[in-house]
Motif scaffolding. Structure first.
Motif, mmCIF file in Angstrom:
data_model
loop_
_atom_site.group_PDB
_atom_site.id
_atom_site.type_symbol
_atom_site.label_atom_id
_atom_site.label_comp_id
_atom_site.label_asym_id
_atom_site.label_seq_id
_atom_site.Cartn_x
_atom_site.Cartn_y
_atom_site.Cartn_z
ATOM 1 N N HIS A 1 0.836 -1.208 0.000
ATOM 2 C CA HIS A 1 0.000 0.000 0.000
ATOM 3 C C HIS A 1 0.863 1.246 0.000
ATOM 4 C CE1 HIS A 1 -3.210 -2.872 0.954
ATOM 5 N NE2 HIS A 1 -4.104 -1.887 0.649
ATOM 6 N N LEU B 1 2.189 1.859 -3.452
ATOM 7 C CA LEU B 1 1.129 2.338 -4.331
ATOM 8 C C LEU B 1 0.862 3.810 -4.108
ATOM 9 C CD1 LEU B 1 -1.029 1.717 -6.442
ATOM 10 C CD2 LEU B 1 -2.552 1.011 -4.600
ATOM 11 N N MET B 2 0.823 4.266 -2.856
ATOM 12 C CA MET B 2 0.599 5.685 -2.550
ATOM 13 C C MET B 2 1.732 6.545 -3.098
ATOM 14 S SD MET B 2 -2.304 5.950 -1.063
ATOM 15 C CE MET B 2 -2.171 7.585 -0.346
#
Length: 317
Positions: A29, A32-33
């Motif tokens: 995550h 991805l950010m």
């Protein structure tokens, strides 16, 4: 309390690797950010770009001078008591120079210039190509001349070698001919000398044989003794061999078998062979058996044994 403890003991064990899976999910995550943030920032920076361009003329041109403003004419002060004189006509200042507009570039002239430059470049390229072809042609001619000169030199060398070889062969042939003539002359001289010597020896031997002759009263030879068998020798051999011939076959004609017989000094037959067959193998075999049975042939009247001796045998005499 005991019931809760029993439930914990019989509960299924927790799945392994839960913490590791949780850490990997958090890391995915976060990455991805970061990727989304970087993409938004890149698009914003791309929209802030500005483009500047400057236009330049193909042919340098000089700008015209700026127009000169007319001089400012101040009116004279007005005197109140005196009547105002007629105002003088205002003097016109110098005329303003005409504004020279920059001459636009002549497109046709530019095209003609480019065409001339292109034609000049083509002409230079053609000239260089012609010079290159001329140089290649000269080099090719020089190479052909060099090859022709080399070929002529090789042919001249071959002709010279052939002429020398023919001259050498001619000299060798002349020398061989002279050598052969000398050898033939020497051989002829040797043969003549040998013939003279043989003739002299023959004369001496004939003279000696005539002095010590052993021939019969009717003999007319010159040798000390006859070389061949006497006239009665054939009858003596026939009388010795004929009784031993055993042949009962009935044949046509009277074929002749020639047998070569070799004898020892006492007349004993040492070897025999068929020189000429009669064509009847049984007659040839009968003659050979008769010679084996005879074993010893008689001597001639002078006591000599003539060996080798060829004897003819016929079944009918």
């Amino acid at each position: 309390m005991p019931a809760a403890t029993d439930r914990i003991e019989f509960a299924p064990p927790p799945p392994p690797g839960r913490l590791r899976a949780l850490a990997l999910a958090v890391l995915a995550h976060v990455l991805l950010m970061l990727a989304l943030t970087w993409g938004i920032t890149w698009n914003r920076e791309a929209q802030d770009l500005s483009v500047e361009a400057e236009l330049w003329a193909r042919v340098p041109q000089e700008a015209a001078p700026a127009p000169t403003p007319p001089p400012v004419v101040q009116a004279p002060p007005v005197t109140p008591p005196a009547p105002p004189p007629a105002p003088p006509e205002p003097k016109a200042g110098p005329p303003a120079p005409p504004v020279v507009q920059p001459k636009p570039p002549d497109i046709a002239l530019e095209r003609e210039k480019r065409r001339q430059e292109e034609a000049e470049r083509r002409r230079e390229a053609q000239e260089k190509q012609k010079q290159l072809e001329a140089r290649k042609h000269r080099e090719e001619l020089e190479r052909k001349k060099e090859l022709e000169a080399r070929r002529q030199a090789e042919e001249q060398k071959k002709l010279e070698a052939k002429r020398k070889k023919e001259e050498q062969e001619r000299r060798e042939a002349t020398a061989d001919k002279k050598r052969a003539e000398e050898q033939a002359r020497a051989k002829k001289q040797q043969e003549d000398a040998r013939r003279v010597q043989a003739l002299r020896e023959e004369n001496l031997r004939r003279m000696q044989n005539m002095a010590n002759g052993t021939g019969g009263p009717s003999s007319s030879g010159t040798a000390a003794r006859s070389a061949g068998p006497s006239e009665s020798y054939a009858g003596r051999i026939r009388a010795r061999v004929k009784p031993n011939i055993v042949f009962t076959d009935d044949i046509a004609g009277n074929p002749t078998a020639e047998i070569e017989v070799r004898m020892a000094p006492d007349g004993t037959i040492t070897s025999k062979r068929v020189v000429k067959s009669s064509g009847v193998s049984s007659w040839d075999a009968a003659v050979l058996r008769a010679l084996d049975k005879t074993e010893v042939l008689p001597r001639d009247i002078d006591g000599r044994v003539h060996s080798p001796l060829i004897i003819e045998f016929r079944p009918k005499g």
